[in-house]
Write a protein that holds these residues in place. Structure first.
Motif, PDB file in Angstrom:
ATOM      1  N   VAL A  23       0.854  -1.186   0.000  1.00  0.00           N
ATOM      2  CA  VAL A  23       0.000   0.000   0.000  1.00  0.00           C
ATOM      3  C   VAL A  23       0.889   1.235   0.000  1.00  0.00           C
ATOM      4  N   SER A  24       0.477   2.255  -0.749  1.00  0.00           N
ATOM      5  CA  SER A  24       1.225   3.515  -0.781  1.00  0.00           C
ATOM      6  C   SER A  24       0.383   4.605  -0.142  1.00  0.00           C
ATOM      7  N   LEU A  25       1.021   5.364   0.747  1.00  0.00           N
ATOM      8  CA  LEU A  25       0.350   6.455   1.449  1.00  0.00           C
ATOM      9  C   LEU A  25       1.068   7.752   1.134  1.00  0.00           C
ATOM     10  N   LEU A  26       0.335   8.711   0.606  1.00  0.00           N
ATOM     11  CA  LEU A  26       0.895  10.016   0.259  1.00  0.00           C
ATOM     12  C   LEU A  26       0.469  11.032   1.311  1.00  0.00           C
ATOM     13  N   PHE A  27       1.448  11.732   1.875  1.00  0.00           N
ATOM     14  CA  PHE A  27       1.178  12.760   2.875  1.00  0.00           C
ATOM     15  C   PHE A  27       1.608  14.112   2.324  1.00  0.00           C
ATOM     16  N   VAL A  28       0.753  15.116   2.481  1.00  0.00           N
ATOM     17  CA  VAL A  28       1.109  16.473   2.068  1.00  0.00           C
ATOM     18  C   VAL A  28       0.928  17.399   3.262  1.00  0.00           C
ATOM     19  N   GLY A  29       1.506  18.590   3.131  1.00  0.00           N
ATOM     20  CA  GLY A  29       1.521  19.534   4.243  1.00  0.00           C
ATOM     21  C   GLY A  29       0.251  20.348   4.395  1.00  0.00           C
ATOM     22  N   ASP A  30       0.424  21.568   4.841  1.00  0.00           N
ATOM     23  CA  ASP A  30      -0.682  22.390   5.305  1.00  0.00           C
ATOM     24  C   ASP A  30      -1.530  22.905   4.142  1.00  0.00           C
ATOM     25  N   ASP A  62      -3.930  11.159  -7.053  1.00  0.00           N
ATOM     26  CA  ASP A  62      -4.739  10.014  -7.461  1.00  0.00           C
ATOM     27  C   ASP A  62      -3.933   8.725  -7.495  1.00  0.00           C
ATOM     28  N   ARG A  63      -2.633   8.830  -7.799  1.00  0.00           N
ATOM     29  CA  ARG A  63      -1.806   7.639  -7.972  1.00  0.00           C
ATOM     30  C   ARG A  63      -1.589   6.883  -6.668  1.00  0.00           C
ATOM     31  N   ALA A  64      -1.626   7.587  -5.554  1.00  0.00           N
ATOM     32  CA  ALA A  64      -1.418   6.927  -4.260  1.00  0.00           C
ATOM     33  C   ALA A  64      -2.654   6.127  -3.868  1.00  0.00           C
ATOM     34  N   ASP A  65      -2.438   5.056  -3.128  1.00  0.00           N
ATOM     35  CA  ASP A  65      -3.576   4.287  -2.625  1.00  0.00           C
ATOM     36  C   ASP A  65      -4.378   5.104  -1.620  1.00  0.00           C
ATOM     37  N   LEU A  66      -3.678   5.870  -0.787  1.00  0.00           N
ATOM     38  CA  LEU A  66      -4.327   6.746   0.184  1.00  0.00           C
ATOM     39  C   LEU A  66      -3.578   8.071   0.213  1.00  0.00           C
ATOM     40  N   ALA A  67      -4.287   9.179   0.071  1.00  0.00           N
ATOM     41  CA  ALA A  67      -3.690  10.517   0.120  1.00  0.00           C
ATOM     42  C   ALA A  67      -4.249  11.257   1.323  1.00  0.00           C
ATOM     43  N   LEU A 283       4.946   6.966   1.641  1.00  0.00           N
ATOM     44  CA  LEU A 283       5.417   5.766   2.337  1.00  0.00           C
ATOM     45  C   LEU A 283       4.843   4.545   1.634  1.00  0.00           C
ATOM     46  N   SER A 284       5.699   3.617   1.250  1.00  0.00           N
ATOM     47  CA  SER A 284       5.255   2.355   0.664  1.00  0.00           C
ATOM     48  C   SER A 284       5.439   1.268   1.716  1.00  0.00           C
ATOM     49  N   ARG A 293       6.489  -3.980   6.766  1.00  0.00           N
ATOM     50  CA  ARG A 293       7.723  -3.218   6.745  1.00  0.00           C
ATOM     51  C   ARG A 293       7.579  -1.988   5.860  1.00  0.00           C
ATOM     52  N   LEU A 294       8.429  -1.026   6.117  1.00  0.00           N
ATOM     53  CA  LEU A 294       8.538   0.134   5.246  1.00  0.00           C
ATOM     54  C   LEU A 294       9.394  -0.276   4.059  1.00  0.00           C
ATOM     55  N   ARG A 295       8.761  -0.434   2.917  1.00  0.00           N
ATOM     56  CA  ARG A 295       9.492  -0.878   1.721  1.00  0.00           C
ATOM     57  C   ARG A 295      10.372   0.242   1.185  1.00  0.00           C
ATOM     58  N   ASN A 296       9.835   1.432   1.078  1.00  0.00           N
ATOM     59  CA  ASN A 296      10.648   2.595   0.713  1.00  0.00           C
ATOM     60  C   ASN A 296       9.871   3.870   1.014  1.00  0.00           C
ATOM     61  N   ILE A 297      10.577   4.986   1.029  1.00  0.00           N
ATOM     62  CA  ILE A 297       9.984   6.300   1.255  1.00  0.00           C
ATOM     63  C   ILE A 297      10.507   7.232   0.173  1.00  0.00           C
ATOM     64  N   ASP A 298       9.583   7.865  -0.516  1.00  0.00           N
ATOM     65  CA  ASP A 298       9.904   8.789  -1.592  1.00  0.00           C
ATOM     66  C   ASP A 298       9.372  10.171  -1.222  1.00  0.00           C
TER      67      ASP A 298
END
Length: 355
Positions: A23-30, A62-67, A283-284, A293-298
């Motif tokens: 699963v990929s999770l995209l986090f953005v700021g304020d 949109d590309r992330a599984d969860l934003a 976070l993937s 596990r944390l597979r990678n972080i971009d």
């Protein structure tokens, strides 16, 4: 995302660990709304149009599984106002929804800018659009039912926590609740999260000193404490500028904990130094058997094109690898300078640390 800076890649041999659920999770700021942003979005008929704002990042979202974003305004209704007590037009939340955001953190120092009406109206509007929120609640029953926020995607179960250092001195009106970074409260919530047997626990924390590009001692101490209590990854906001990313090796199995001290502003009209740059961090996670596990972080830096620099008179979030054809020479120069400063900060400050 297009051009990504990968700071961790844990590609362990498939023959040993197998292929897991990812699963990929995209986090953005304020996600902010200053008066200039409100004015720029206002249409001749009195409505507000924010579609221009997210046009260049929608595909990334949109590309992330969860934003997931930090909603640092209330939807408190008219009169719409920017700083210091925010109430954004309803159209702003509609645009956030249309851009593809799946979850919004709502516990921050502006949660109570419009007091009880602002808190409750924000939650009601988010509910009407089907956007789960985490961090603020109508009452204890609402919090009991909705917190921790449990989400499942691709077979991976994630518990989201969200809390703030304060609310600018404005107390919550009973029975409303804004989650606090009180350690006793946090410990209780982490235990509740662990009892739900998630594959990962992620804490969204509103902390630190505004406008400072390095985390303070309190942030570092709290981060280590959160990891010791069982939180897997920490995503920070509040300073309005980008702060370092650190990786802490896990003692339990071959993975790391990610600490993003501050994502910075995603979109705002703040005039502070470095306030026009923010982070999109992905976070993937990979679940193999009973281990995640944390597979990678971009990450990718973004820059806010403000109305004063724009040929269209609008605000727009521009990814670091994008130079729109209509970008003015002045705007392009400012963007490139700001992005380079952000890159240098992250290159210098990122480092693995021991738990």
């Amino acid at each position: 995302m297009r051009i990504l800076h990968t700071i961790l890649l844990l590609l362990l041999p498939i023959c040993i660990y197998g292929q897991g659920q990812q699963v990929s999770l995209l986090f953005v700021g304020d996600l902010m709304q200053h008066q200039a942003q409100i004015d720029a979005a206002r249409q001749p008929d009195g409505t507000y149009d924010y579609s221009h704002c997210f046009s260049l990042v929608k595909d990334d979202i949109d590309r992330a599984d969860l934003a997931i974003g930090n909603l640092e305004v209330t939807l408190g209704g008219k009169p719409y106002r920017g700083y210091p007590q925010f109430s954004a037009p309803d159209e702003y939340l509609h645009a956030i929804h249309d851009a593809g955001f799946d979850i919004l953190g709502t516990a921050n120092n502006h949660s109570l800018d419009r007091r009880k009406r602002g808190l409750e109206r924000t939650l009601t509007l988010a509910d009407s659009l089907g956007i789960p929120t985490v961090g603020t609640y109508r009452d204890s029953t609402d919090r009991q039912q909705r917190y921790p926020l449990m989400v499942e995607k691709n077979g991976v179960r994630i518990a989201l926590l969200c809390a703030t250092y304060g609310t600018n001195g404005i107390p919550a009106t009973a029975p409303n609740i804004v989650n606090s970074l009180d350690r006793h409260e946090l410990a209780t919530d982490i235990r509740r999260a662990r009892a739900l047997h998630p594959d990962a626990i992620i804490a969204l924390v509103h902390w630190g000193n505004e406008y400072q590009q390095q985390p303070n001692a309190e942030q570092r101490n709290l981060a280590q404490w959160l990891l010791q209590q069982g939180v897997d990854h920490i995503i920070g906001s509040h300073p309005h500028v980008v702060q370092p990313i650190e990786l802490v090796p896990s003692a339990e199995h071959p993975t790391h904990h990610a600490i993003v001290y501050s994502l910075g502003n995603y979109v705002s009209n703040m005039s502070i130094a470095h306030g026009d740059v923010g982070l999109m961090v992905e976070l993937s996670l990979e679940k193999i058997g009973h281990k995640t596990r944390l597979r990678n972080i971009d990450y990718q830096l973004v820059w806010t094109e403000r109305a004063s620099l724009s040929r269209t008179g609008n605000f727009r979030i521009i990814p670091e690898d994008t130079i729109p054809n209509d970008l003015t020479e002045e705007a392009q120069a400012r963007m490139q300078q700001a992005i380079e400063i952000g890159k240098r900060l992250l290159r210098k400050s990122y480092k693995p640390t021991k738990n």
